[in-house]
Design a protein around this motif. Structure first.
Motif, PDB file in Angstrom:
ATOM      1  N   ASP A   6     -22.706  -6.146  80.287  1.00  0.00           N
ATOM      2  CA  ASP A   6     -21.358  -6.189  79.691  1.00  0.00           C
ATOM      3  C   ASP A   6     -20.289  -5.846  80.727  1.00  0.00           C
ATOM      4  OD1 ASP A   6     -22.411  -6.709  77.116  1.00  0.00           O
ATOM      5  OD2 ASP A   6     -22.511  -4.564  76.640  1.00  0.00           O
ATOM      6  N   ARG A  13     -14.893 -11.660  84.419  1.00  0.00           N
ATOM      7  CA  ARG A  13     -13.818 -12.313  83.640  1.00  0.00           C
ATOM      8  C   ARG A  13     -12.444 -11.890  84.154  1.00  0.00           C
ATOM      9  NH1 ARG A  13     -17.241 -10.957  79.305  1.00  0.00           N
ATOM     10  NH2 ARG A  13     -15.899  -9.240  78.670  1.00  0.00           N
ATOM     11  N   SER A  38     -21.240 -19.959  80.585  1.00  0.00           N
ATOM     12  CA  SER A  38     -20.484 -19.338  79.504  1.00  0.00           C
ATOM     13  C   SER A  38     -21.224 -18.124  78.944  1.00  0.00           C
ATOM     14  CB  SER A  38     -20.218 -20.352  78.391  1.00  0.00           C
ATOM     15  OG  SER A  38     -19.550 -19.742  77.310  1.00  0.00           O
ATOM     16  N   SER A  39     -22.533 -18.247  78.785  1.00  0.00           N
ATOM     17  CA  SER A  39     -23.335 -17.122  78.284  1.00  0.00           C
ATOM     18  C   SER A  39     -23.278 -15.939  79.236  1.00  0.00           C
ATOM     19  CB  SER A  39     -24.790 -17.553  78.080  1.00  0.00           C
ATOM     20  OG  SER A  39     -24.889 -18.444  77.004  1.00  0.00           O
ATOM     21  N   TYR A  41     -20.824 -15.414  81.495  1.00  0.00           N
ATOM     22  CA  TYR A  41     -19.410 -15.023  81.506  1.00  0.00           C
ATOM     23  C   TYR A  41     -19.087 -14.101  80.332  1.00  0.00           C
ATOM     24  CZ  TYR A  41     -14.301 -15.933  81.251  1.00  0.00           C
ATOM     25  OH  TYR A  41     -12.930 -15.821  81.191  1.00  0.00           O
ATOM     26  N   ASN A  42     -19.683 -14.385  79.188  1.00  0.00           N
ATOM     27  CA  ASN A  42     -19.410 -13.604  77.979  1.00  0.00           C
ATOM     28  C   ASN A  42     -20.374 -12.440  77.775  1.00  0.00           C
ATOM     29  OD1 ASN A  42     -17.082 -14.926  76.773  1.00  0.00           O
ATOM     30  ND2 ASN A  42     -18.396 -16.719  76.701  1.00  0.00           N
ATOM     31  N   ARG A  44     -23.569 -12.539  77.215  1.00  0.00           N
ATOM     32  CA  ARG A  44     -24.684 -12.818  76.310  1.00  0.00           C
ATOM     33  C   ARG A  44     -25.984 -13.046  77.078  1.00  0.00           C
ATOM     34  NH1 ARG A  44     -20.724 -16.219  74.185  1.00  0.00           N
ATOM     35  NH2 ARG A  44     -21.869 -18.005  74.971  1.00  0.00           N
TER      36      ARG A  44
END
Length: 69
Positions: A6, A13, A38-39, A41-42, A44
């Motif tokens: 995280d 980001r 994206s996963s 970056y976020n 996940r």
């Protein structure tokens, strides 16, 4: 509780936003699909050590900055 994944994702980001970079740019840099990037970056999906090194060089930011809380 924030995990290391995280924290790293949040700092990536923030640094990408400063440079107006997009997820598509990140995907190209780390050699992944936009969905995979994206996963990561976020937060996940975990980001590998090699990817952190590559992103650090790309953004011109020390690796240690990605772990700062």
């Amino acid at each position: 509780k924030m995990t290391h994944t995280d924290t790293v994702a949040a700092n990536i980001r923030a640094n990408m936003a400063r440079g107006s970079y997009r997820i598509a740019d990140l995907a190209e840099v780390i050699g992944k699909t936009a969905n995979s990037a994206s996963s990561k970056y976020n937060g996940r999906a975990p980001i590998t050590v090699d990817e952190i090194g590559t992103i650090s060089e790309w953004l011109g930011v020390p690796v240690s900055e990605f772990f700062a809380k």
